[in-house]
Design a protein around this motif. Structure first.
Motif, PDB file in Angstrom:
ATOM      1  N   ASN A 171      32.590 104.665   7.385  1.00  0.00           N
ATOM      2  CA  ASN A 171      31.803 104.002   6.337  1.00  0.00           C
ATOM      3  C   ASN A 171      30.825 102.999   6.944  1.00  0.00           C
ATOM      4  O   ASN A 171      29.682 102.865   6.489  1.00  0.00           O
ATOM      5  N   LEU A 172      31.277 102.273   7.959  1.00  0.00           N
ATOM      6  CA  LEU A 172      30.389 101.314   8.611  1.00  0.00           C
ATOM      7  C   LEU A 172      29.208 102.024   9.270  1.00  0.00           C
ATOM      8  O   LEU A 172      28.054 101.620   9.100  1.00  0.00           O
ATOM      9  N   LEU A 173      29.489 103.096  10.002  1.00  0.00           N
ATOM     10  CA  LEU A 173      28.411 103.813  10.687  1.00  0.00           C
ATOM     11  C   LEU A 173      27.462 104.484   9.693  1.00  0.00           C
ATOM     12  O   LEU A 173      26.300 104.726  10.014  1.00  0.00           O
ATOM     13  N   THR A 174      27.935 104.767   8.503  1.00  0.00           N
ATOM     14  CA  THR A 174      27.086 105.359   7.469  1.00  0.00           C
ATOM     15  C   THR A 174      26.167 104.311   6.837  1.00  0.00           C
ATOM     16  O   THR A 174      24.994 104.565   6.577  1.00  0.00           O
ATOM     17  N   SER A 175      26.709 103.130   6.602  1.00  0.00           N
ATOM     18  CA  SER A 175      25.938 102.095   5.900  1.00  0.00           C
ATOM     19  C   SER A 175      25.091 101.249   6.830  1.00  0.00           C
ATOM     20  O   SER A 175      24.091 100.663   6.393  1.00  0.00           O
ATOM     21  N   CYS A 176      25.477 101.189   8.073  1.00  0.00           N
ATOM     22  CA  CYS A 176      24.792 100.292   9.010  1.00  0.00           C
ATOM     23  C   CYS A 176      23.571 100.991   9.594  1.00  0.00           C
ATOM     24  O   CYS A 176      23.682 101.789  10.533  1.00  0.00           O
ATOM     25  N   GLN A 177      22.399 100.708   9.037  1.00  0.00           N
ATOM     26  CA  GLN A 177      21.153 101.307   9.490  1.00  0.00           C
ATOM     27  C   GLN A 177      20.145 100.216   9.827  1.00  0.00           C
ATOM     28  O   GLN A 177      20.220  99.100   9.320  1.00  0.00           O
ATOM     29  N   GLY A 178      19.209 100.578  10.692  1.00  0.00           N
ATOM     30  CA  GLY A 178      18.185  99.627  11.072  1.00  0.00           C
ATOM     31  C   GLY A 178      17.324  99.218   9.896  1.00  0.00           C
ATOM     32  O   GLY A 178      17.116  99.998   8.965  1.00  0.00           O
ATOM     33  N   SER A 179      16.800  98.010   9.930  1.00  0.00           N
ATOM     34  CA  SER A 179      15.973  97.517   8.834  1.00  0.00           C
ATOM     35  C   SER A 179      14.586  98.142   8.825  1.00  0.00           C
ATOM     36  O   SER A 179      13.917  98.177   7.784  1.00  0.00           O
ATOM     37  N   LYS A 180      14.144  98.697   9.972  1.00  0.00           N
ATOM     38  CA  LYS A 180      12.809  99.272  10.069  1.00  0.00           C
ATOM     39  C   LYS A 180      12.840 100.780  10.290  1.00  0.00           C
ATOM     40  O   LYS A 180      11.797 101.403  10.425  1.00  0.00           O
ATOM     41  N   ASN A 181      14.011 101.348  10.348  1.00  0.00           N
ATOM     42  CA  ASN A 181      14.131 102.782  10.573  1.00  0.00           C
ATOM     43  C   ASN A 181      15.503 103.231  10.110  1.00  0.00           C
ATOM     44  O   ASN A 181      16.323 102.424   9.672  1.00  0.00           O
ATOM     45  N   ALA A 182      15.756 104.521  10.206  1.00  0.00           N
ATOM     46  CA  ALA A 182      17.032 105.073   9.758  1.00  0.00           C
ATOM     47  C   ALA A 182      17.979 105.326  10.923  1.00  0.00           C
ATOM     48  O   ALA A 182      18.945 106.074  10.793  1.00  0.00           O
ATOM     49  N   LEU A 183      17.697 104.713  12.069  1.00  0.00           N
ATOM     50  CA  LEU A 183      18.629 104.806  13.193  1.00  0.00           C
ATOM     51  C   LEU A 183      19.855 103.942  12.929  1.00  0.00           C
ATOM     52  O   LEU A 183      19.939 103.223  11.924  1.00  0.00           O
ATOM     53  N   GLN A 184      20.832 104.019  13.845  1.00  0.00           N
ATOM     54  CA  GLN A 184      21.958 103.099  13.777  1.00  0.00           C
ATOM     55  C   GLN A 184      21.427 101.665  13.871  1.00  0.00           C
ATOM     56  O   GLN A 184      20.406 101.416  14.502  1.00  0.00           O
ATOM     57  N   CYS A 185      22.109 100.739  13.220  1.00  0.00           N
ATOM     58  CA  CYS A 185      21.619  99.364  13.247  1.00  0.00           C
ATOM     59  C   CYS A 185      21.756  98.780  14.645  1.00  0.00           C
ATOM     60  O   CYS A 185      22.587  99.223  15.435  1.00  0.00           O
ATOM     61  N   PRO A 186      20.933  97.811  14.994  1.00  0.00           N
ATOM     62  CA  PRO A 186      21.036  97.199  16.323  1.00  0.00           C
ATOM     63  C   PRO A 186      22.431  96.621  16.547  1.00  0.00           C
ATOM     64  O   PRO A 186      22.998  95.968  15.672  1.00  0.00           O
ATOM     65  N   ALA A 187      22.988  96.876  17.718  1.00  0.00           N
ATOM     66  CA  ALA A 187      24.326  96.401  18.050  1.00  0.00           C
ATOM     67  C   ALA A 187      24.452  96.350  19.567  1.00  0.00           C
ATOM     68  O   ALA A 187      23.556  96.769  20.301  1.00  0.00           O
ATOM     69  N   TYR A 188      25.562  95.820  20.029  1.00  0.00           N
ATOM     70  CA  TYR A 188      25.799  95.772  21.466  1.00  0.00           C
ATOM     71  C   TYR A 188      26.151  97.159  21.985  1.00  0.00           C
ATOM     72  O   TYR A 188      26.760  97.971  21.285  1.00  0.00           O
ATOM     73  N   GLU A 189      25.768  97.427  23.217  1.00  0.00           N
ATOM     74  CA  GLU A 189      26.084  98.697  23.860  1.00  0.00           C
ATOM     75  C   GLU A 189      26.477  98.426  25.309  1.00  0.00           C
ATOM     76  O   GLU A 189      25.831  97.625  25.989  1.00  0.00           O
ATOM     77  N   GLY A 190      27.517  99.122  25.779  1.00  0.00           N
ATOM     78  CA  GLY A 190      27.934  98.955  27.160  1.00  0.00           C
ATOM     79  C   GLY A 190      28.231  97.503  27.471  1.00  0.00           C
ATOM     80  O   GLY A 190      28.898  96.800  26.715  1.00  0.00           O
ATOM     81  N   ASP A 191      27.725  97.034  28.613  1.00  0.00           N
ATOM     82  CA  ASP A 191      27.916  95.646  29.009  1.00  0.00           C
ATOM     83  C   ASP A 191      26.716  94.777  28.640  1.00  0.00           C
ATOM     84  O   ASP A 191      26.589  93.648  29.120  1.00  0.00           O
ATOM     85  N   GLY A 192      25.830  95.291  27.796  1.00  0.00           N
ATOM     86  CA  GLY A 192      24.631  94.556  27.436  1.00  0.00           C
ATOM     87  C   GLY A 192      24.939  93.287  26.662  1.00  0.00           C
ATOM     88  O   GLY A 192      25.921  93.216  25.908  1.00  0.00           O
TER      89      GLY A 192
END
Length: 825
Positions: free
Chosen positions: A555-576
């Motif tokens: 449900n989170l991955l479905t609802s969490c979208q970028g504000s300027k596009n339909a990609l996944q919303c910005p989040a941390y990745e790897g060790d970033g």
């Protein structure tokens, strides 16, 4: 609807979805800027170099050794808990060129010989050559041979940890040293000296795993010598004020010290971390000293650093040192009768618990057939090799076995969590779901589903259960942090299991961790049922236990979208340390959503399955957009670093294996790996890439047989020349040394890298059949509408591609039908 419902009606949701897909193919969006290039070795400059070439443990006490045979890592009570030794390497760009990587010369624990004539030499120092290897590929017993040709002396060291399963009943490390002198050499005095610089720890800094090393010198509390136990005692109480060690004065007698220790049995304030170091017989001398790098505590006599005190082959006999304390023991060796000494390191939460282990350890010995610590260790680890364990041929078999041993050591036997790495520097001894998902796959392939289920139950407990923030701070319900301490959550072992000891690492919403944790919760179900049967009772029981976590994450991955596009919303990745929208996060989210929608369909949750699948398709459409959007390069392959491209090929399988986008990504991924082998360049370890390329070449039935040959050659070279010499451990980076050698770096030894290497050996030798299990089949009671959507033969890429092609065909057919109908009017 029943199974008799016409198929055209059953596919109507898919038809609507396909029409929507066609319409949205022309949508325009803007993606985040590509991620900055990663400095692969920055973690070592920030936190130091791991000086560990061999490890052992059984889910509780865990030890690590440098190539010189020093004890440089001692974790207790679990492989993810804090290091109990004072040992810190340099945090500089030139650390690898420094002796001991910049650690102080009295850090850790090590052994030396004193001879007359000759003097004191440490086995880890100049003049000695060392050969280190495990007793067998499937063993955790370490054999180190030390040779000093000038002295004419050979010492054989045998190290083993008593198997305990993490219960704490046998948290004992045994180190046996057998000394042989050449026949043409004679010494009037021959002694063995053991030195240790302990740093007992209890409470780490929440959210700062690196503090386990950077603050260890400040945690030192006291060193005592117990005449009754014939051992050094180092401890840190939970309530220092309540222990009353000041009552001992500055120079207590032996009876006073033992009375003090006995009196602590009824003092709850003393509960904490207790370590004891003793031998198999009474030492000739002892010393509790003050670390020479610090000023001694005011008001107490200046005890000599135990390392310095040993220089003349004798020890001063100080029974007490407060703060910054270290200690040493010395024994006479008689070549005719007693040219062997066995050291025992024991741990407990109280002095009584630790002392109770020392006596049985001494009586058991190390090499007593079938009852000694070393034999028990090998018997325990032999359980890893089951009839279901897949092992490749040639040198890869040795590497695969060592990979399984590394995972075994990294697993907390009580909580089920698994440390990504056993290193203290960088501080990677945390469970990172983005890597733990591949550890699970390795364990499933090796025939240990029970460990995977325990690990997944840990992930269920680690998942955020309630919104603790907004998208801005990314602490959302259903998400996972990028890392969690192994002992931060209560295990499922009942009242006897140890409680959580610290808060988990709270680094916000990690997109790749969330997507791949979701994937592993679902993927495991494929390994515990029959391939030719519908969903089994065991599968259903397991899936029902984890489905609430699956639902929350999907449900989170479905609802969490970028504000300027339909990609996944910005989040941390790897060790970033910054939030991103890159292929790594997108491929992980796609993988998790696909797996979740499949399981939802199997369990009959049709509405959730459709909704998650719809989001999966819209996410991929955004990822497929050409530059300047960012995901798909102009030549048709996915853009991103090595990890991202590997994920896109597998397990994400974003497109069919014969799609030009997949082949272009494979070509680009190959180009990223090649410089490591062809140009001898330091690079990210290629195991994940070799795993993805192995699946691609075998699944795609490559028209270039040379590609498979090259992959196997690369895998052989990785296995035989890029790990620690003789012990075959790996880090997350492969460093080029000179013109013809490699060195593992960043987090050595890495359990997650071991898992990827194990999986890669299977992929390049056996192909996808060793790793990709058939999807869980639908039961007759399941909504048959999903048989239309999912029952496409072949891998995921074919299945999803087939769905889209079918949708487009149906959309075209509908358009033609409408046109014909209009003309008929």
């Amino acid at each position: 609807m029943t199974n008799a419902t016409p198929k055209t009606w059953l596919c109507r949701p898919l038809l609507v979805l396909s029409l929507w897909t066609v319409c949205t193919l022309c949508a325009v969006c803007t993606l985040a800027a590509p991620a900055l290039a990663q400095d692969l070795e920055q973690p070592e400059r920030d936190q130091g170099v791991s000086n560990v070439a061999a490890v052992m443990g059984h889910g509780g006490l865990t030890a690590g050794f440098s190539p010189e045979g020093e004890l440089t890592l001692l974790r207790w009570p679990s492989p993810g808990y804090m290091d109990q030794l004072e040992y810190e390497t340099a945090k500089t760009a030139d650390a690898r060129s420094l002796p001991r990587f910049g650690a102080r010369d009295n850090a850790g624990a090590f052994v030396g010989l004193y001879t007359e004539p000759g003097g004191l030499t440490w086995l880890s120092g100049a003049g000695w050559t060392r050969t280190m290897m495990y007793r067998a590929d499937e063993s955790l017993v370490l054999i180190t041979t030390y040779r000093n040709s000038s002295l004419g002396i050979t010492v054989t060291g045998t190290d083993a940890i008593a198997p305990s399963g993490g219960t704490g009943a046998h948290d004992v490390l045994a180190r046996r040293f057998d000394v042989e002198v050449d026949q043409n050499r004679a010494y009037t005095v021959l002694r063995l000296v053991a030195f240790a610089n302990f740093a007992p720890a209890i409470t780490p800094v929440p959210g700062a795993p690196e503090a386990e090393v950077s603050g260890d010198a400040e945690r030192d509390y006291a060193c005592l010598y117990s005449e009754r136990a014939r051992a050094l005692v180092s401890f840190l109480p939970g309530d220092e004020a309540g222990v009353g060690i000041a009552a001992l004065g500055s120079a207590p007698g032996a009876a006073t010290v033992d009375a003090f220790l006995t009196g602590l049995a009824s003092n709850a304030a003393s509960r904490g971390t207790w370590m004891m170091m003793g031998g198999d017989r009474t030492p000739l001398g002892f010393q509790c000293g003050y670390d020479k790098n610090f000023a001694p505590m005011a008001g107490l006599p200046s005890g000599l650093d135990a390392q310095l005190d040993a220089a003349d082959g004798t020890l001063s006999g100080a029974l007490l040192a407060r703060e910054h304390a270290n200690g040493a023991l010395v024994w006479d060796l008689d070549l005719a009768t007693e040219a062997t000494v066995t050291l025992y390191f024991v741990f407990g939460s109280t002095h009584a618990e630790a002392e109770a282990l020392l006596g049985p350890a001494r009586s058991a010995g190390v090499l007593t057939p079938l009852t000694g610590i070393a034999e028990l260790s090998d018997l325990r680890t032999a359980e890893l090799i089951t009839p279901q364990t897949r092992l490749p041929v040639e040198v890869l078999a040795s590497t695969a076995l060592r990979s399984l041993m590394t995972i075994y050591v990294a697993r907390d036997a009580q909580s089920g969590a698994i440390a990504s790495s056993l290193a203290a520097q960088p501080a990677y001894a945390v469970d990172r779901p983005a890597l733990g998902a591949f550890i699970n796959l390795a364990l499933d392939a090796a025939g240990h589903p029970e460990w995977v289920e325990a690990h997944n139950q840990f992930y269920v407990r680690a998942q955020r259960q309630g919104t603790t923030g907004t998208v801005s701070d990314s602490k959302l319900e259903g998400s996972w942090a990028g890392a969690t301490f192994l002992d931060s959550l209560p295990p499922t072992g009942g009242a006897s299991a140890k409680p959580p000891t610290r808060a988990g690492v709270d680094d916000g919403f990690a997109m790749d961790a969330t997507g791949l944790a979701l994937w592993t919760l679902c993927e495991h179900a494929k390994w515990i049922g029959a391939a030719d049967a519908v969903i089994t009772a065991r599968q259903r029981t397991y899936l029902n236990s984890v489905y609430p976590a699956i639902r929350s994450a999907a449900n989170l991955l479905t609802s969490c979208q970028g504000s300027k596009n339909a990609l996944q919303c910005p989040a941390y990745e790897g060790d970033g340390v910054d939030k991103r929208q890159t292929l790594r996060g997108g491929a992980a989210a796609w993988t998790g959503l696909y797996a979740a929608s499949r399981i939802a369909a199997v369990l009959g949750h049709s509405g959730e399955a459709r909704r998650w699948q719809s989001r999966m398709f819209s996410l991929r459409q955004q990822m497929d957009r050409p530059p300047p959007a960012g995901y798909l390069k102009a030549e048709g392959g996915y853009d991103g670093d090595q990890t991202a491209r590997a994920l896109a090929i597998w397990p994400a399988a974003l497109h069919p294996i014969d799609d030009t986008r997949t082949s272009a990504t494979a070509v680009a991924l190959t180009a990223l790996v090649a410089p490591l082998y062809d140009a001898h360049m330091t690079a990210e370890s290629p195991a994940r890439a070799l795993l993805a390329l192995g699946v691609y070449e075998f699944r795609g039935n490559s028209k270039e047989p040379a590609n498979r040959v090259r992959l196997r050659d690369w895998m052989m070279r990785l296995s035989d020349g890029m790990g620690t010499p003789s012990t075959h451990h790996f880090g997350e980076v492969v460093g080029a040394v000179g013109t013809d050698a490699y060195q593992p770096r960043v987090g050595t030894p890495s359990a997650s890298e071991a898992a990827l290497i194990y999986l890669a050996t299977l992929a390049v030798r056996e192909g996808e059949s060793a790793l990709i299990q058939p999807d869980v089949r639908l039961s007759t009671s399941t909504d048959s509408g999903f048989q239309c959507q999912f029952s496409v033969a072949g891998g995921r890429g074919h299945g999803v591609g087939g769905v889209l092609l079918l949708g487009l065909a149906l959309a075209l057919a509908l358009g033609v039908a409408l046109l014909v109908r209009r003309r008929s009017r």
